[in-house]
Structure formats: C-alpha cells, structure tokens
Design a protein around this motif. Structure first.
Motif, short mmCIF file in Angstrom:
data_model
loop_
_atom_site.label_atom_id
_atom_site.label_comp_id
_atom_site.label_asym_id
_atom_site.label_seq_id
_atom_site.Cartn_x
_atom_site.Cartn_y
_atom_site.Cartn_z
N LYS A 1 0.89 -1.26 0.05
CA LYS A 1 0.01 -0.04 0.25
C LYS A 1 0.80 1.31 0.08
N TRP A 2 0.38 2.34 -0.47
CA TRP A 2 1.04 3.74 -0.39
C TRP A 2 0.28 4.33 0.75
N PRO B 1 -2.51 1.95 -5.02
CA PRO B 1 -3.06 0.88 -4.21
C PRO B 1 -2.95 1.72 -2.65
N ILE B 2 -4.16 2.10 -2.21
CA ILE B 2 -4.27 2.65 -0.83
C ILE B 2 -5.42 1.94 -0.15
N TRP B 3 -5.72 1.91 1.11
CA TRP B 3 -6.64 1.61 1.71
C TRP B 3 -8.12 2.37 1.46
N ILE C 1 -11.29 8.62 2.05
CA ILE C 1 -12.27 9.55 2.90
C ILE C 1 -11.29 10.49 3.65
N PHE C 2 -10.36 10.08 4.38
CA PHE C 2 -9.58 11.27 5.00
C PHE C 2 -8.68 12.14 4.09
N CYS D 1 -14.39 0.87 9.73
CA CYS D 1 -14.49 -0.46 9.88
C CYS D 1 -14.37 -1.12 8.95
N TYR D 2 -13.49 -2.39 8.94
CA TYR D 2 -12.98 -3.21 7.62
C TYR D 2 -13.31 -4.58 8.25
#
Length: 161
Positions: free
Chosen positions: A39-40, A124-126, A131-132, A148-149
C-alpha cells in the motif's frame, strides 16, 4: 489499574508532508508481515512509551525521511476497527508543509516518492484513506473518522466534525 487495562488499543501517527501540490508517500514494500504491505501511505508509526502524538510524528519523520518537520498541523484522529486485529488502532493524522534537511530516500520500510495529490486515489491505498484525503482537502477543523474493515474491505465509516 484494571479500568485502564480495558482501554486497549494501538496509538500511531501518520503524516502527509506537502510540497507543490504533492504529498510525500511511502510505498510499503520491505517489511514482512506488514499490514500495509504494497500500500501507499504517509510516514509515521507506533508510539514509544510516554510519547505525545507530536513527539511520535516528529521522531517518525526523522527516522523514515531524515527530515525535521517545522510546520505541522494536527488534523484529526482516525479509528480503525478490523476483524483481522484484536484491538482498535487510533491513528493521529497530521499534515506538514515546511521542513528542514534533505530527504533520505533509503527508507527501510519501502520507497519514498512525491506524488501529485490528484494521482493518489489511483494508487493501491486503503479504501478509507480516500475519505480522509477528502477531509484533508476540504475540512479545516479537527475531525474524527471511524473506519470499520472486514479484511481489506471497508464496511462502514463515521465522520464527526
């Protein structure tokens, strides 16, 4: 003492260093068993004993980039809840737009790279990071965001401003 033991969670910091419409991003590729593998993300990490959020983010910035942050803004707190981890993570989110020193691109956690803000959503980020990032661009007040994941899938989020 027992009451304090019930308030379990992991405190971390994350900082996005800004320059010319870009953020310094870290492509997490080097650590094994890394929850952020491939991830980045921004720079940051876990608190050491007795550190404040500011202490932690300043130390992590020095360790991961070689930079000393001189203009830092505490933007919000992001609470991560996941079915993959036994406790929540409380991530203290910062931005910085001034720093001293030269970047050491030989980070032991991955590759550091300046990325145009508009290009970040295609990396590729969460899912919750999108959102943030939007809040960082639009919201001037401190915010609280709960993500929540289930596995890598964002199943819900709550924003308090």
């Amino acid at each position: 003492k027992e009451q304090c033991m019930e308030l379990r969670g992991k405190n971390t910091t994350l900082c996005y260093i800004e320059r010319d419409g870009q953020y310094l991003m870290l492509h997490r590729t080097k650590k094994t068993n890394d929850e952020n593998k491939d991830k980045w993300i921004g720079i940051g990490g876990k608190f050491e004993p007795f550190e404040s959020p500011y202490d932690c983010v300043l130390r992590e910035a020095r360790e991961e980039t070689g930079l000393t942050l001189t203009s830092l803004r505490y933007r919000g707190i992001v609470t991560f809840v996941s079915d993959q981890f036994p406790v929540a993570e409380y991530m203290h989110l910062f931005t910085a737009d001034e720093f001293e020193g030269e970047i050491d691109y030989n980070c032991d956690e991955g590759k550091l790279e300046w990325v145009k803000k508009g290009d970040i959503p295609s990396l590729p980020i969460w899912e919750g990071d999108k959102i943030f990032f939007e809040l960082l661009e639009t919201e001037k007040r401190f915010f609280s965001l709960k993500l929540c994941y289930e596995g890598d899938r964002l199943v819900s989020h709550t924003i308090e401003i």
